[in-house]
Design a protein around this motif. Structure first.
Motif, PDB file in Angstrom:
ATOM      1  N   THR A   1      32.451  39.399  38.498  1.00  0.00           N
ATOM      2  CA  THR A   1      33.806  39.858  38.190  1.00  0.00           C
ATOM      3  C   THR A   1      34.739  39.649  39.378  1.00  0.00           C
ATOM      4  O   THR A   1      35.937  39.433  39.188  1.00  0.00           O
ATOM      5  CB  THR A   1      33.805  41.344  37.798  1.00  0.00           C
ATOM      6  OG1 THR A   1      33.434  42.144  38.931  1.00  0.00           O
ATOM      7  CG2 THR A   1      32.842  41.617  36.656  1.00  0.00           C
TER       8      THR A   1
ATOM      9  N   THR B   1      42.313  35.195  38.829  1.00  0.00           N
ATOM     10  CA  THR B   1      43.466  35.834  38.193  1.00  0.00           C
ATOM     11  C   THR B   1      44.612  35.985  39.179  1.00  0.00           C
ATOM     12  O   THR B   1      45.772  35.719  38.847  1.00  0.00           O
ATOM     13  CB  THR B   1      43.076  37.217  37.639  1.00  0.00           C
ATOM     14  OG1 THR B   1      42.005  37.061  36.706  1.00  0.00           O
ATOM     15  CG2 THR B   1      44.253  37.890  36.955  1.00  0.00           C
TER      16      THR B   1
ATOM     17  N   VAL C   1      45.614  39.182  32.503  1.00  0.00           N
ATOM     18  CA  VAL C   1      44.488  40.122  32.532  1.00  0.00           C
ATOM     19  C   VAL C   1      43.557  39.868  31.352  1.00  0.00           C
ATOM     20  O   VAL C   1      42.326  39.859  31.497  1.00  0.00           O
ATOM     21  CB  VAL C   1      44.998  41.575  32.535  1.00  0.00           C
ATOM     22  CG1 VAL C   1      43.844  42.558  32.305  1.00  0.00           C
ATOM     23  CG2 VAL C   1      45.691  41.891  33.853  1.00  0.00           C
ATOM     24  N   ALA C   2      44.121  39.661  30.158  1.00  0.00           N
ATOM     25  CA  ALA C   2      43.292  39.408  28.975  1.00  0.00           C
ATOM     26  C   ALA C   2      42.480  38.122  29.145  1.00  0.00           C
ATOM     27  O   ALA C   2      41.298  38.067  28.778  1.00  0.00           O
ATOM     28  CB  ALA C   2      44.167  39.322  27.735  1.00  0.00           C
TER      29      ALA C   2
ATOM     30  N   SER D   1      41.529  36.912  31.968  1.00  0.00           N
ATOM     31  CA  SER D   1      40.511  37.232  32.969  1.00  0.00           C
ATOM     32  C   SER D   1      39.322  37.931  32.329  1.00  0.00           C
ATOM     33  O   SER D   1      38.166  37.630  32.640  1.00  0.00           O
ATOM     34  CB  SER D   1      41.114  38.118  34.062  1.00  0.00           C
ATOM     35  OG  SER D   1      40.121  38.544  34.980  1.00  0.00           O
ATOM     36  N   VAL D   2      39.600  38.873  31.422  1.00  0.00           N
ATOM     37  CA  VAL D   2      38.516  39.578  30.737  1.00  0.00           C
ATOM     38  C   VAL D   2      37.682  38.599  29.914  1.00  0.00           C
ATOM     39  O   VAL D   2      36.449  38.668  29.898  1.00  0.00           O
ATOM     40  CB  VAL D   2      39.092  40.697  29.843  1.00  0.00           C
ATOM     41  CG1 VAL D   2      37.995  41.316  28.974  1.00  0.00           C
ATOM     42  CG2 VAL D   2      39.749  41.779  30.702  1.00  0.00           C
TER      43      VAL D   2
ATOM     44  N   ASN E   1      35.537  36.537  32.282  1.00  0.00           N
ATOM     45  CA  ASN E   1      34.449  37.345  32.827  1.00  0.00           C
ATOM     46  C   ASN E   1      33.384  37.638  31.787  1.00  0.00           C
ATOM     47  O   ASN E   1      32.195  37.732  32.112  1.00  0.00           O
ATOM     48  CB  ASN E   1      35.002  38.659  33.392  1.00  0.00           C
ATOM     49  CG  ASN E   1      35.496  38.510  34.818  1.00  0.00           C
ATOM     50  OD1 ASN E   1      34.709  38.333  35.740  1.00  0.00           O
ATOM     51  ND2 ASN E   1      36.795  38.575  35.012  1.00  0.00           N
ATOM     52  N   ALA E   2      33.787  37.806  30.536  1.00  0.00           N
ATOM     53  CA  ALA E   2      32.808  38.022  29.473  1.00  0.00           C
ATOM     54  C   ALA E   2      31.891  36.808  29.339  1.00  0.00           C
ATOM     55  O   ALA E   2      30.666  36.945  29.216  1.00  0.00           O
ATOM     56  CB  ALA E   2      33.519  38.317  28.156  1.00  0.00           C
TER      57      ALA E   2
ATOM     58  N   LEU F   1      33.087  46.452  31.349  1.00  0.00           N
ATOM     59  CA  LEU F   1      34.394  46.074  30.797  1.00  0.00           C
ATOM     60  C   LEU F   1      35.508  46.870  31.461  1.00  0.00           C
ATOM     61  O   LEU F   1      36.553  46.303  31.833  1.00  0.00           O
ATOM     62  CB  LEU F   1      34.399  46.307  29.291  1.00  0.00           C
ATOM     63  CG  LEU F   1      35.719  45.986  28.567  1.00  0.00           C
ATOM     64  CD1 LEU F   1      36.068  44.511  28.718  1.00  0.00           C
ATOM     65  CD2 LEU F   1      35.615  46.352  27.084  1.00  0.00           C
TER      66      LEU F   1
ATOM     67  N   VAL G   1      35.977  45.476  34.929  1.00  0.00           N
ATOM     68  CA  VAL G   1      36.633  44.157  34.902  1.00  0.00           C
ATOM     69  C   VAL G   1      38.133  44.304  34.670  1.00  0.00           C
ATOM     70  O   VAL G   1      38.946  43.645  35.337  1.00  0.00           O
ATOM     71  CB  VAL G   1      35.998  43.270  33.814  1.00  0.00           C
ATOM     72  CG1 VAL G   1      36.860  42.045  33.555  1.00  0.00           C
ATOM     73  CG2 VAL G   1      34.606  42.852  34.224  1.00  0.00           C
ATOM     74  N   ILE G   2      38.515  45.153  33.721  1.00  0.00           N
ATOM     75  CA  ILE G   2      39.942  45.339  33.439  1.00  0.00           C
ATOM     76  C   ILE G   2      40.655  45.915  34.652  1.00  0.00           C
ATOM     77  O   ILE G   2      41.754  45.461  35.021  1.00  0.00           O
ATOM     78  CB  ILE G   2      40.123  46.253  32.215  1.00  0.00           C
ATOM     79  CG1 ILE G   2      39.565  45.587  30.956  1.00  0.00           C
ATOM     80  CG2 ILE G   2      41.598  46.589  32.002  1.00  0.00           C
ATOM     81  CD1 ILE G   2      39.548  46.494  29.746  1.00  0.00           C
TER      82      ILE G   2
ATOM     83  N   SER H   1      40.921  43.251  37.312  1.00  0.00           N
ATOM     84  CA  SER H   1      41.857  42.192  36.910  1.00  0.00           C
ATOM     85  C   SER H   1      43.301  42.628  37.112  1.00  0.00           C
ATOM     86  O   SER H   1      44.148  41.833  37.543  1.00  0.00           O
ATOM     87  CB  SER H   1      41.617  41.804  35.453  1.00  0.00           C
ATOM     88  OG  SER H   1      40.322  41.270  35.273  1.00  0.00           O
TER      89      SER H   1
END
Length: 258
Positions: A73, A80, A111-112, A114-115, A118-119, A151, A154-155, A158
Protein backbone atom coordinates in the motif's frame (compact mmCIF):
# COMPACT_ATOMS: atom_id res chain seq x y z
CA UNK A 1 -31.04 23.38 -7.85
CA UNK A 2 -32.70 20.94 -5.46
CA UNK A 3 -30.78 18.92 -2.90
CA UNK A 4 -31.45 15.76 -4.88
CA UNK A 5 -30.06 17.34 -8.06
CA UNK A 6 -27.04 18.62 -6.16
CA UNK A 7 -26.26 15.17 -4.81
CA UNK A 8 -26.75 13.63 -8.24
CA UNK A 9 -24.37 16.16 -9.81
CA UNK A 10 -21.77 15.51 -7.10
CA UNK A 11 -21.98 11.74 -7.64
CA UNK A 12 -21.67 12.28 -11.40
CA UNK A 13 -18.57 14.46 -10.90
CA UNK A 14 -16.95 11.86 -8.66
CA UNK A 15 -17.74 9.04 -11.10
CA UNK A 16 -16.27 11.06 -13.98
CA UNK A 17 -13.03 11.75 -12.13
CA UNK A 18 -12.74 8.15 -10.94
CA UNK A 19 -13.06 7.02 -14.56
CA UNK A 20 -10.40 9.51 -15.60
CA UNK A 21 -7.98 8.40 -12.87
CA UNK A 22 -8.47 4.71 -13.69
CA UNK A 23 -7.78 5.41 -17.38
CA UNK A 24 -4.61 7.30 -16.43
CA UNK A 25 -3.51 4.29 -14.35
CA UNK A 26 -4.00 2.00 -17.33
CA UNK A 27 -1.87 4.29 -19.47
CA UNK A 28 0.94 4.50 -16.90
CA UNK A 29 1.64 0.79 -17.12
CA UNK A 30 5.26 1.14 -15.99
CA UNK A 31 4.28 2.86 -12.72
CA UNK A 32 1.59 0.29 -11.96
CA UNK A 33 3.94 -2.56 -12.86
CA UNK A 34 6.72 -1.29 -10.59
CA UNK A 35 4.30 -0.74 -7.68
CA UNK A 36 3.27 -4.40 -8.01
CA UNK A 37 6.70 -5.84 -8.77
CA UNK A 38 8.68 -4.24 -5.93
CA UNK A 39 6.63 -5.80 -3.08
CA UNK A 40 6.97 -9.20 -4.77
CA UNK A 41 10.74 -8.77 -4.99
CA UNK A 42 10.87 -7.66 -1.35
CA UNK A 43 8.86 -10.69 -0.25
CA UNK A 44 11.07 -13.06 -2.26
CA UNK A 45 14.17 -11.39 -0.80
CA UNK A 46 13.04 -11.75 2.80
CA UNK A 47 11.56 -15.24 2.42
CA UNK A 48 14.35 -16.86 0.42
CA UNK A 49 17.44 -14.83 1.38
CA UNK A 50 16.91 -13.51 4.92
CA UNK A 51 14.13 -15.77 6.17
CA UNK A 52 16.39 -18.64 7.20
CA UNK A 53 18.40 -16.35 9.48
CA UNK A 54 15.42 -14.64 11.15
CA UNK A 55 13.76 -16.43 14.06
CA UNK A 56 10.14 -15.37 14.59
CA UNK A 57 8.94 -18.54 16.30
CA UNK A 58 6.95 -19.54 13.23
CA UNK A 59 7.44 -20.18 9.53
CA UNK A 60 8.88 -16.91 8.29
CA UNK A 61 6.67 -16.58 5.21
CA UNK A 62 3.60 -16.66 7.46
CA UNK A 63 5.15 -13.93 9.61
CA UNK A 64 6.26 -11.59 6.84
CA UNK A 65 3.23 -11.59 4.50
CA UNK A 66 1.12 -9.10 6.58
CA UNK A 67 4.05 -6.68 6.56
CA UNK A 68 4.48 -7.04 2.80
CA UNK A 69 0.78 -6.29 2.32
CA UNK A 70 1.19 -2.95 4.11
CA UNK A 71 4.41 -2.26 2.23
CA UNK A 72 2.43 -2.75 -0.98
CA UNK A 73 0.00 0.00 0.00
CA UNK A 74 2.93 2.34 0.59
CA UNK A 75 4.11 1.93 -3.00
CA UNK A 76 0.56 2.46 -4.24
CA UNK A 77 0.12 5.58 -2.13
CA UNK A 78 3.39 7.04 -3.41
CA UNK A 79 2.11 6.79 -6.99
CA UNK A 80 -1.08 8.58 -5.89
CA UNK A 81 0.93 11.51 -4.56
CA UNK A 82 2.76 11.77 -7.88
CA UNK A 83 -0.46 11.60 -9.91
CA UNK A 84 -2.04 14.41 -7.86
CA UNK A 85 1.14 16.49 -8.13
CA UNK A 86 1.11 16.02 -11.90
CA UNK A 87 -2.43 17.40 -12.06
CA UNK A 88 -1.53 20.31 -9.80
CA UNK A 89 1.58 21.35 -11.70
CA UNK A 90 0.68 20.80 -15.36
CA UNK A 91 -2.33 23.08 -15.57
CA UNK A 92 -4.92 20.32 -15.48
CA UNK A 93 -6.53 21.74 -12.33
CA UNK A 94 -6.81 25.17 -13.97
CA UNK A 95 -8.65 23.60 -16.90
CA UNK A 96 -10.96 21.68 -14.59
CA UNK A 97 -11.76 24.88 -12.67
CA UNK A 98 -13.29 26.30 -15.84
CA UNK A 99 -15.74 23.37 -15.88
CA UNK A 100 -18.69 22.78 -13.52
CA UNK A 101 -16.82 20.05 -11.63
CA UNK A 102 -16.61 20.04 -7.84
CA UNK A 103 -13.09 20.27 -6.51
CA UNK A 104 -13.32 17.34 -4.10
CA UNK A 105 -14.18 15.04 -7.02
CA UNK A 106 -10.63 15.42 -8.39
CA UNK A 107 -8.97 14.09 -5.25
CA UNK A 108 -11.67 11.47 -4.74
CA UNK A 109 -10.99 10.16 -8.23
CA UNK A 110 -7.29 9.74 -7.48
CA UNK A 111 -8.02 8.04 -4.15
CA UNK A 112 -10.51 5.62 -5.74
CA UNK A 113 -7.99 4.72 -8.45
CA UNK A 114 -5.38 4.17 -5.72
CA UNK A 115 -7.71 1.79 -3.88
CA UNK A 116 -8.31 -0.14 -7.12
CA UNK A 117 -4.56 -0.41 -7.81
CA UNK A 118 -3.87 -1.52 -4.27
CA UNK A 119 -6.62 -4.13 -4.42
CA UNK A 120 -5.02 -5.63 -7.53
CA UNK A 121 -1.53 -5.46 -6.00
CA UNK A 122 -2.71 -7.08 -2.77
CA UNK A 123 -4.37 -9.92 -4.63
CA UNK A 124 -1.18 -10.57 -6.61
CA UNK A 125 0.94 -10.50 -3.44
CA UNK A 126 -1.38 -12.97 -1.68
CA UNK A 127 -1.31 -15.36 -4.65
CA UNK A 128 2.50 -15.14 -4.81
CA UNK A 129 2.72 -15.70 -1.05
CA UNK A 130 0.61 -18.84 -1.33
CA UNK A 131 2.99 -20.10 -4.01
CA UNK A 132 5.91 -19.39 -1.65
CA UNK A 133 4.34 -21.43 1.15
CA UNK A 134 2.10 -18.97 2.96
CA UNK A 135 -0.56 -20.98 4.78
CA UNK A 136 -3.16 -18.81 6.56
CA UNK A 137 -5.62 -20.54 8.86
CA UNK A 138 -8.23 -17.78 8.71
CA UNK A 139 -11.90 -18.52 8.29
CA UNK A 140 -14.35 -16.36 6.31
CA UNK A 141 -14.91 -13.95 9.24
CA UNK A 142 -11.18 -13.47 9.77
CA UNK A 143 -10.60 -12.85 6.06
CA UNK A 144 -13.36 -10.24 6.04
CA UNK A 145 -11.84 -8.57 9.12
CA UNK A 146 -8.35 -8.52 7.58
CA UNK A 147 -9.56 -7.20 4.23
CA UNK A 148 -11.72 -4.53 5.90
CA UNK A 149 -8.83 -3.28 8.02
CA UNK A 150 -6.48 -3.23 5.02
CA UNK A 151 -9.10 -1.33 3.01
CA UNK A 152 -9.49 1.29 5.74
CA UNK A 153 -5.70 1.64 5.94
CA UNK A 154 -5.37 1.96 2.14
CA UNK A 155 -8.04 4.67 1.96
CA UNK A 156 -6.44 6.62 4.82
CA UNK A 157 -2.96 6.41 3.29
CA UNK A 158 -4.28 7.32 -0.17
CA UNK A 159 -5.90 10.49 1.17
CA UNK A 160 -2.67 11.37 2.97
CA UNK A 161 -0.79 10.82 -0.29
CA UNK A 162 -3.29 13.06 -2.07
CA UNK A 163 -2.60 15.80 0.47
CA UNK A 164 1.14 15.46 -0.13
CA UNK A 165 0.54 15.64 -3.86
CA UNK A 166 -1.38 18.91 -3.45
CA UNK A 167 1.47 20.68 -1.66
CA UNK A 168 4.25 19.23 -3.84
CA UNK A 169 5.83 21.62 -6.31
CA UNK A 170 6.68 18.84 -8.76
CA UNK A 171 6.17 15.14 -9.34
CA UNK A 172 9.70 14.51 -8.10
CA UNK A 173 9.09 16.35 -4.83
CA UNK A 174 5.84 14.40 -4.37
CA UNK A 175 7.85 11.20 -4.63
CA UNK A 176 10.28 12.50 -2.02
CA UNK A 177 7.50 13.62 0.33
CA UNK A 178 5.86 10.19 0.19
CA UNK A 179 9.12 8.38 0.98
CA UNK A 180 8.15 7.93 4.63
CA UNK A 181 5.19 5.77 3.53
CA UNK A 182 7.71 3.32 2.10
CA UNK A 183 10.17 3.59 4.98
CA UNK A 184 7.85 3.40 8.01
CA UNK A 185 7.06 -0.35 7.69
CA UNK A 186 10.76 -1.12 8.13
CA UNK A 187 10.57 0.42 11.63
CA UNK A 188 7.64 -1.82 12.58
CA UNK A 189 7.09 -5.50 13.30
CA UNK A 190 6.70 -6.17 9.57
CA UNK A 191 9.94 -8.13 9.14
CA UNK A 192 11.27 -8.87 12.63
CA UNK A 193 9.83 -8.96 16.14
CA UNK A 194 10.13 -5.63 17.91
CA UNK A 195 11.87 -7.15 20.94
CA UNK A 196 14.87 -8.07 18.76
CA UNK A 197 15.50 -4.42 17.86
CA UNK A 198 17.90 -2.15 19.74
CA UNK A 199 16.40 -0.71 22.92
CA UNK A 200 16.01 2.83 21.57
CA UNK A 201 14.05 1.58 18.53
CA UNK A 202 11.64 -0.70 20.37
CA UNK A 203 9.31 2.07 21.67
CA UNK A 204 9.20 3.63 18.19
CA UNK A 205 8.36 0.31 16.59
CA UNK A 206 5.69 -0.61 19.12
CA UNK A 207 3.88 2.72 19.22
CA UNK A 208 3.88 3.81 15.59
CA UNK A 209 0.65 3.24 13.59
CA UNK A 210 1.96 0.53 11.25
CA UNK A 211 2.74 -2.06 13.94
CA UNK A 212 -0.78 -2.53 15.38
CA UNK A 213 -2.23 -2.75 11.87
CA UNK A 214 0.29 -5.42 10.91
CA UNK A 215 -0.24 -7.32 14.15
CA UNK A 216 -4.03 -7.21 13.73
CA UNK A 217 -3.82 -8.49 10.15
CA UNK A 218 -1.32 -11.14 11.26
CA UNK A 219 -3.72 -12.22 14.00
CA UNK A 220 -6.67 -12.45 11.62
CA UNK A 221 -4.75 -14.46 9.01
CA UNK A 222 -2.46 -16.68 11.09
CA UNK A 223 -4.13 -16.85 14.50
CA UNK A 224 -1.55 -14.99 16.61
CA UNK A 225 -2.90 -13.28 19.76
CA UNK A 226 -4.88 -10.17 18.87
CA UNK A 227 -4.82 -8.41 22.23
CA UNK A 228 -5.60 -4.72 21.89
CA UNK A 229 -4.11 -4.48 18.40
CA UNK A 230 -7.50 -4.57 16.69
CA UNK A 231 -8.90 -1.53 18.49
CA UNK A 232 -5.60 0.33 18.34
CA UNK A 233 -5.34 -0.31 14.59
CA UNK A 234 -8.91 0.89 14.00
CA UNK A 235 -8.24 4.02 16.05
CA UNK A 236 -5.06 4.81 14.14
CA UNK A 237 -6.64 4.18 10.72
CA UNK A 238 -9.86 6.05 11.54
CA UNK A 239 -7.98 9.02 12.97
CA UNK A 240 -5.59 9.09 10.03
CA UNK A 241 -8.51 8.98 7.58
CA UNK A 242 -10.27 11.94 9.23
CA UNK A 243 -7.02 13.90 9.42
CA UNK A 244 -5.97 13.11 5.85
CA UNK A 245 -9.30 13.90 4.17
CA UNK A 246 -9.56 17.17 6.10
CA UNK A 247 -5.97 18.12 5.33
CA UNK A 248 -6.27 17.26 1.63
CA UNK A 249 -9.52 19.22 1.27
CA UNK A 250 -8.17 22.30 3.05
CA UNK A 251 -4.89 22.30 1.12
CA UNK A 252 -6.69 21.79 -2.21
CA UNK A 253 -9.09 24.69 -1.57
CA UNK A 254 -6.21 26.91 -0.48
CA UNK A 255 -4.06 26.14 -3.51
CA UNK A 256 -6.85 26.38 -6.10
CA UNK A 257 -8.12 29.67 -4.66
CA UNK A 258 -4.86 31.46 -5.38
Amino acid sequence: MTTHQGIGAAVSDVATMIGRSVRLSRRNVDTVFVSMLLPLLMMALFVYVFGGAIDTGTQYVNYVVPGILLLTTGYGAASTAMAVADDMTTGMIDRLRSLPIRGFAVLTGHVAASVARNAASTAIVVLAALAMGFRPNAGPAEWVAAISLLLLYVIAMSWLAAALGVIAKSVESASALSFFMLFLPYLSSAFVRTETMPGFLQPISRHQPITPVIEAVRSFLTGTPLGTNGWVALTWCGGLLVFSTTLASVLYRHRTSQ
